[in-house]
Design an enzyme around this catalytic site. Structure first.
Site, PDB file in Angstrom:
ATOM      1  N   GLY A  95       0.863  -1.169   0.000  1.00  0.00           N
ATOM      2  CA  GLY A  95       0.000   0.000   0.000  1.00  0.00           C
ATOM      3  C   GLY A  95       0.896   1.215   0.000  1.00  0.00           C
ATOM      4  CE  LYS A 125       7.180  12.235  -5.520  1.00  0.00           C
ATOM      5  NZ  LYS A 125       6.479  11.286  -4.616  1.00  0.00           N
ATOM      6  CG  ASP A 131       4.690   4.106  -2.844  1.00  0.00           C
ATOM      7  OD1 ASP A 131       4.174   5.231  -3.006  1.00  0.00           O
ATOM      8  OD2 ASP A 131       4.131   3.046  -3.176  1.00  0.00           O
TER       9      ASP A 131
END
Length: 320
Positions: free
Chosen positions: A38, A235, A268
């Site tokens: 997740g 990013k 992530d």
């Protein structure tokens, strides 16, 4: 010792195992590998793996089923704090299936209608908020917001305002997924509330392109001038990363990865390594470097969470 709380959803991951399927002659069936992942949890895991001395905690809800028990055991194996992972009596974790093409790009299918994480807010009492307010950082994403039941979002915003007033650093990654919102306008309203309360923002240009039609890092920066971020990291895939802190611009050139296997968790893992480095008092250039290296390593492997030993050995060679 620093305490970082991440708020969101962990799901059951099913992905096609390319190595096993390549040896199968039967194309009518596929061998799947089951894992857990997740977006905010991935960030916490890579933060903890890169900087083991930091304390990373997950704030969410699961069920009492076997998958939920295995998920909690997985979190403990990764040394992620579970004190605020609540267990629902009638809900279970969500599930997603993922396939990647020859360039590493992903296709997802989701089943999260009965996800316990959607109904986490009623578990978060004033006493829980008081304990979260003792932390150093609180991280959430656009997916975290989209998952919460709409009627519970006012409870989330009330909690976030209390954490900010207590001096907790608020960090937000938009991570826009159009299918999770009723309308783009609903997502914009929620994102802009998040931006207004955040100290650090970690947007991707692709998030802004999908939601606002903004196509460049400079345009993202211009849009973000209406908010009062202490730190802004933009990013942009393999393109240059832009960071703004205390009125100064930082530019970091990304070295392209030639062996891209799976781009899942690229952002992530970047977030985790970057935030860990900044909490660990590293300067921005060093934080951008280790974050980029972590993401580059992760996308050369299948799945959101890559093998722990391989990642740890790699990252130890990169740290000063």
């Amino acid at each position: 010792m620093s305490n970082i709380y991440v708020f969101g959803e962990c799901m059951i991951e099913l992905r096609v195992d390319k190595a096993l399927n390549s040896s199968q002659n039967d194309t009518s069936s596929k061998i799947l590998k089951q894992a857990f992942a997740g977006d905010v949890l991935n960030t916490a895991i890579y933060l903890k793996r890169t900087f083991p001395a930091l304390n990373a905690h997950f704030v969410s809800a699961v069920g009492h089923d076997k998958f939920s028990v295995d998920m909690l055991n997985f979190l403990k194996e990764e040394h992620i704090g579970c004190d605020f992972v609540f267990q629902s009596d009638n809900k279970i974790p969500g599930l997603y299936a993922i396939e990647t093409d020859e360039t590493g790009e992903r296709t997802f299918n989701y089943w999260r209608e009965n996800s316990a994480a959607k109904e986490v807010m009623p578990f978060i009492t004033q006493d829980v908020i008081g304990k979260l307010a003792e932390g150093d950082m609180f991280f959430f994403s656009g997916i975290s917001l989209a998952v919460i039941t709409a009627s519970d979002r006012p409870l989330f915003w009330k909690m976030l305002a209390q954490l900010k007033s207590a001096g907790v650093s608020i960090v937000f990654d938009p991570n826009y997924r159009a299918r999770m919102w009723e309308t783009p306008e609903q997502a914009k309203e929620q994102f802009e509330k998040a931006f207004s309360l955040s100290d650090i923002a970690l947007p991707g240009v692709d998030d802004f392109q999908q939601l606002y039609g903004i196509k460049t890092a400079d345009e993202v920066y211009n849009f973000c001038q209406q908010f009062n971020f202490e730190e802004l990291v933009i990013k942009n895939g393999e393109a240059e990363i832009l960071c703004y802190h205390q009125g100064k611009q930082y530019q970091f050139s990304v070295i392209p990865v030639t062996n891209v296997v799976d781009t899942t968790s690229a952002g992530d893992s970047f977030n985790g390594a970057y935030l860990g480095a900044r909490i660990n008092k590293q300067d921005i250039d060093s934080a951008l470097k280790i974050a980029s290296q972590a993401a580059g390593f992760v996308i050369q492997h299948q799945g959101a969470i890559v093998p722990k030993v391989a990642f740890t050995q790699f990252i130890e060679k990169q740290l000063p």
